[in-house]
Design an enzyme around this catalytic site. Structure first.
Site, PDB file in Angstrom:
ATOM      1  N   GLU A  43      -0.027  85.377  66.037  1.00 58.44           N
ATOM      2  CA  GLU A  43       1.108  86.295  66.077  1.00 58.44           C
ATOM      3  C   GLU A  43       2.070  85.791  67.146  1.00 58.44           C
ATOM      4  O   GLU A  43       1.699  85.676  68.319  1.00 58.44           O
ATOM      5  CB  GLU A  43       0.656  87.717  66.426  1.00 58.44           C
ATOM      6  N   ASP A  54       4.873  98.324  73.276  1.00 60.36           N
ATOM      7  CA  ASP A  54       4.215  97.415  74.216  1.00 60.36           C
ATOM      8  C   ASP A  54       4.052  98.017  75.602  1.00 60.36           C
ATOM      9  O   ASP A  54       4.945  98.670  76.128  1.00 60.36           O
ATOM     10  CB  ASP A  54       4.998  96.103  74.315  1.00 60.36           C
TER      11      ASP A  54
END
EC number: 4.2.1.20
Length: 267
Positions: A43, A54
């Site tokens: 990724e 995040d």
């Protein structure tokens, strides 16, 4: 488009790194190290100024990459450089939707094709809004990766029926980040996803040590590891940037990454 055909004893190890962290040329070497450590796919995260999903570790990585002038176009091109430099596992572009919206769609998919990007994962695009992007991915032969979090079984079925490549099963609600333990409710949820899915199921968000990998591998097809690896890159960043210490730091990173992969028992 890619398919992850696993042998019965084989498990997925899908690492995440932020494109351009700590500097673009080192990102290429990190990808090669992860491939050597047994990564099934990679990724490649696009740095974004407002990364809702995040936690602080990946937010700091995004800032380091943005400080290097990274953007979605440069991240895709960096993926192409990885492929030119010996990375032959699938590369999945991990990006929030806003950077995609800033580009003409034909240009975006042409960039993915020219740089041999295999998949796309958009964490902030809900199911109801993802159908048109999924169709565009299909027509351009890009694998659209679906995220599933704890929700109703009917909604789960809808998401999983459309899944390609693998299902990214979110182990914890909230933002990414290293976790010492998981809520006990996550285990029946993962089993439900596994029972419904015809493609491999990888568990992510919070995987931070070998013991967690072993536990998740018992009930799924493998793991996605992000924050733990990005934190290691942060720890090694000065040595990775310096030409004199880079090779040693890359080896240290590879050894660390191997603990999350199927190669661990071979070492």
């Amino acid at each position: 488009m890619f398919k992850l055909d696993l042998q019965p004893s084989e498990k997925l190890f899908i690492p995440f790194i932020t494109a351009g962290d700590p500097v673009p040329e080192v990102s290429i070497e990190l990808a090669k190290s992860l491939q050597k450590a047994g990564a099934t796919a990679l990724e490649l995260g696009v740095a974004y100024s407002d990364p809702l999903a995040d936690g602080p570790v990946i937010q700091r990585a995004s800032k380091r990459a943005l400080d290097q002038g990274m953007n979605i176009v440069k991240a895709i091109e960096l993926g192409g450089e990885m492929k030119k430099n010996g990375v032959n596992i699938p590369i999945i572009l991990f990006t929030y939707y806003n950077p995609v919206l800033q580009l003409n769609k034909e240009y975006f998919f042409a960039l993915l094709r020219e740089n041999h990007i295999d998949g796309l994962l958009v964490p902030d695009l809900p199911l109801e809004e993802s159908n048109s992007l999924q169709e565009e991915c299909k027509s351009h032969e890009v694998t659209y990766i679906s995220l599933v979090a704890p929700t109703s079984e009917s909604r789960l079925k809808t998401i999983i029926e459309q899944a390609e490549g693998f299902v990214y099963c979110v182990s914890s609600l909230g933002v990414t980040g290293v976790r010492n333990e998981f809520n006990s409710s996550v285990y029946p949820f993962i089993r439900t996803v596994k029972n419904l899915s015809t493609v491999p199921v990888a568990v992510g968000f919070g995987i931070s040590n070998r013991e967690q990998v072993i536990k998740m591998n018992e009930i799924s097809d493998g793991v996605v590891v992000g924050s733990a690896l990005v934190r290691k890159i942060e720890e090694l960043k000065d040595r990775l940037i310096s030409a004199e210490t880079r090779n040693q730091a890359l080896q240290e990173f590879e050894d660390y990454a191997m603990a999350f992969s199927g190669l661990y028992s071979l070492k």
